[in-house]
Design a protein around this motif. Sequence first.
Motif, mmCIF file in Angstrom:
data_model
loop_
_atom_site.group_PDB
_atom_site.id
_atom_site.type_symbol
_atom_site.label_atom_id
_atom_site.label_comp_id
_atom_site.label_asym_id
_atom_site.label_seq_id
_atom_site.Cartn_x
_atom_site.Cartn_y
_atom_site.Cartn_z
ATOM 1 N N UNK A 1 -8.316 0.294 4.151
ATOM 2 C CA UNK A 1 -7.623 -0.308 2.980
ATOM 3 C C UNK A 1 -6.152 0.306 3.045
ATOM 4 N N UNK A 2 -5.954 1.339 3.095
ATOM 5 C CA UNK A 2 -4.508 1.927 2.979
ATOM 6 C C UNK A 2 -3.894 1.508 4.162
ATOM 7 N N UNK A 3 -4.248 1.480 5.441
ATOM 8 C CA UNK A 3 -3.611 0.858 6.764
ATOM 9 C C UNK A 3 -3.186 -0.439 6.457
ATOM 10 N N UNK A 4 -4.286 -1.349 5.826
ATOM 11 C CA UNK A 4 -3.866 -2.713 5.911
ATOM 12 C C UNK A 4 -2.906 -2.938 4.544
ATOM 13 N N UNK A 5 -2.885 -2.112 3.682
ATOM 14 C CA UNK A 5 -1.556 -2.210 2.502
ATOM 15 C C UNK A 5 -0.373 -1.937 3.484
ATOM 16 N N UNK B 1 4.109 6.306 3.320
ATOM 17 C CA UNK B 1 3.230 6.937 2.792
ATOM 18 C C UNK B 1 1.679 6.458 3.026
ATOM 19 N N UNK B 2 1.431 5.317 2.748
ATOM 20 C CA UNK B 2 0.316 4.622 2.927
ATOM 21 C C UNK B 2 -0.235 4.719 4.524
ATOM 22 N N UNK B 3 0.552 4.571 5.109
ATOM 23 C CA UNK B 3 0.588 4.672 6.757
ATOM 24 C C UNK B 3 0.021 5.945 7.270
ATOM 25 N N UNK B 4 0.933 6.967 6.794
ATOM 26 C CA UNK B 4 0.522 8.247 6.934
ATOM 27 C C UNK B 4 -0.739 8.652 6.593
ATOM 28 N N UNK C 1 2.422 -11.622 5.779
ATOM 29 C CA UNK C 1 1.916 -10.240 5.513
ATOM 30 C C UNK C 1 1.906 -9.590 7.152
ATOM 31 N N UNK C 2 2.494 -10.037 7.948
ATOM 32 C CA UNK C 2 2.611 -9.204 9.129
ATOM 33 C C UNK C 2 3.694 -8.346 9.179
ATOM 34 N N UNK C 3 3.288 -7.227 9.843
ATOM 35 C CA UNK C 3 4.300 -6.132 10.069
ATOM 36 C C UNK C 3 5.305 -6.528 11.206
ATOM 37 N N UNK C 4 6.651 -6.012 11.099
ATOM 38 C CA UNK C 4 7.351 -6.174 12.506
ATOM 39 C C UNK C 4 6.910 -5.883 13.847
ATOM 40 N N UNK C 5 7.400 -6.524 14.766
ATOM 41 C CA UNK C 5 6.855 -5.996 16.268
ATOM 42 C C UNK C 5 8.353 -5.518 17.025
ATOM 43 N N UNK C 6 8.114 -5.594 18.519
ATOM 44 C CA UNK C 6 9.000 -5.031 19.006
ATOM 45 C C UNK C 6 10.182 -5.915 18.813
ATOM 46 N N UNK D 1 -1.319 -10.667 -3.249
ATOM 47 C CA UNK D 1 -0.401 -11.088 -1.842
ATOM 48 C C UNK D 1 -0.340 -9.808 -0.958
ATOM 49 N N UNK D 2 -0.208 -8.719 -1.832
ATOM 50 C CA UNK D 2 0.140 -7.401 -0.760
ATOM 51 C C UNK D 2 1.565 -7.272 -1.276
ATOM 52 N N UNK D 3 2.326 -7.900 -2.174
ATOM 53 C CA UNK D 3 3.626 -7.584 -2.566
ATOM 54 C C UNK D 3 3.477 -6.396 -3.598
ATOM 55 N N UNK D 4 4.694 -5.512 -3.757
ATOM 56 C CA UNK D 4 4.694 -4.207 -4.354
ATOM 57 C C UNK D 4 5.505 -4.578 -5.407
ATOM 58 N N UNK D 5 5.500 -3.931 -6.776
ATOM 59 C CA UNK D 5 6.356 -4.052 -7.876
ATOM 60 C C UNK D 5 6.818 -2.516 -8.065
#
Length: 680
Positions: free
Chosen positions: A558-562, A546-549, A173-178, A511-515
């Motif tokens: 919630x949008x940032x976490x998703x 789009x959620x990040x923006x 569930x972690x975003x990628x880093x450098x 789990x945060x997965x998208x369909x």
Amino acid sequence: MPNRLAQATSPYLLQHAENPVDWWPWEAEAFEEARRRGVPVLLSVGYSACHWCHVMAHESFEDGPTAEYLNSHFVSVKVDREERPDVDAVYMEAVQAATGQGGWPMTVFLTPDAEPFYFGTYFPPEPRHGMPSFRQVLQGVQQAWAERRDEVDEVAGKIVRDLAGREISYGDAEAPGEEQLGQALLGLTREYDAQRGGFGGAPKSPPSMVIEFLLRHHARTGAEGALQMAADTCERMARGGIYDQLGGGFARYSVDREWVVPHFEKMLYDNALLCRVYAHLWRATGSDLARRVALETADFMVRELRTAEGGFASALDADSDDGTGKHVEGAHYVWTPAQLTEVLGAEDAELAAQYFGVTQEGTFEHGASVLQLPQQESVFDAARIASVRERLLAARDGRPAPGRDDKVVAAWNGLAVAALAETGAYFERPDLVEAAVAAADLLVRLHLDEQVRLTRTSKDGRAGANAGVLEDYADVAEGFLALASVTGEGVWLDFAGFLLDHVLTRFTDESGSLYDTAADAERLIRRPQDPTDNATPSGWSAAAGALLSYAAHTGSAPHRAAAERALGVVKALGPRVPRFIGWGLAAAEALLDGPREVAVVAPDPADPAARGLHRTALLGTAPGAVVAFGTEGSDEFPLLADRPLVGGAPAAYVCRNFTCDAPTTDPDRLRTALGVAPTG
């Protein structure tokens, strides 16, 4: 007598409405009919600009005896993959798993429970190249159905179980880093074609989403190699035959590595994505070529794809009448030296042949050439070339035009809205911004219901029957967010929020997965889920962006976490297959940069100084930066709250990661604040 497709909103289905085949659309009644008659279902999937779909239709579906056999032994169901990407995705996965390849037309035989048991793509009318004829396939399937039903049911059951076992579980569930973004860049460098631009071999598709990642990576880190790959690829494509040198706009892909001979169909999504990429390349480099291509591609979309209702049509066919009544691929676009002479006279024809790389042998079929812009030593007279181009385009306009698929697809219109809004703002072309607003208005008016649920398609002002999928919600939200930043109208941010709320509640699991389809959508043999980018951003990565923006605009946790959870898939796939998750990598770049939040407040939005600051903010290269523009005290955008003017003058505020710079009234200081971030 027309079959059941006569009332369809899909131009592809309408192309088959007069077939002697008794076609059904995809609906429960078709499968009930198969159950009642005790026959299998033939599922045929294609789209209106698909060359081999037309070929198979002419050879088999318009043939009386073949149609008679189909009608006697099968229930035949026709699906437009652009209207029903969920149906296409589920059965394409089965085709690829069974045969190792896929494509369109897709031909699948199903039980009345919609379980697949035999697969293929194009089948010829006579056996050739080791392929059975379509008639042989039909007879073989019918015989197996009649004589070996237990075996058929067993195969179908096994395929469905195998597909169910392919559920995606990324677990991270972690975003990628450098580190992961650096590995992705390294992977792209290895696959880069340094001689010709682009990645991999033939056939070569425009890597628009990967270029977006490369531009953002350069903006964030200053990595020159990333910018070089992006700029060189864009130049090679723009000089190649994949780009329409007379009318603007890009064909779908190149059949060769050199970008010379395209597959001539022009898709809205390619042109929207590439228009935006070239605009962003110009923003990063000031390249004249990038500026020209962005504007010509925008103008192509408005001129040739805009519908009477203000939306954008899906595609132009590859094939058109060659003047003899025969439909030939590329006929509208290619030239022989003799044709140049006929239009231009001998002297200018010689100049045009040299300038556009037209030869006696030709680069395409029958001695014809696809126009290119080869690199050459000669200096050409700009006015004379402009005159040549104008006369050739006028002559080409007299040729039979390729067919147009007039259906409006929500997702692709969202991409077009974003591209036209930004291109119009960068190059001070309000007409392009107006075209973006008109398309966005159509989406709101026709594609959204009272619960702000999206319908995927419309045609001639009539909404289709199919529910929007994840990419529709994500790409339309992306378009609305870009429009909000460009116009300063907060209503577009509000609409984006409504759509993204659906993403959180109907397309995301615990789990945060998208369909790709909503939890309450029609049940297929499996719920499709694909995070990889193909010709368009996957719904998954588009939703992450789009959620990040939206979170940057509103501060919504919630949008940032998703968004961060959704980007976990990029952590898994980015280092391994960077070419197929470019949009996800681009969203990850925005996350690593903040993204930055820019608020421009003005006493009057029409004030030239305010407009200058607003445009400077839009031209910032910081990855994924969001811009709010309005009057002091306005409640149009959350970012404008508590942002006073500075000494009565328009001011810009730049924040990221809960830290804000001092407000500035100076465009140069704002430019610096939104440029390359310090490395280290």
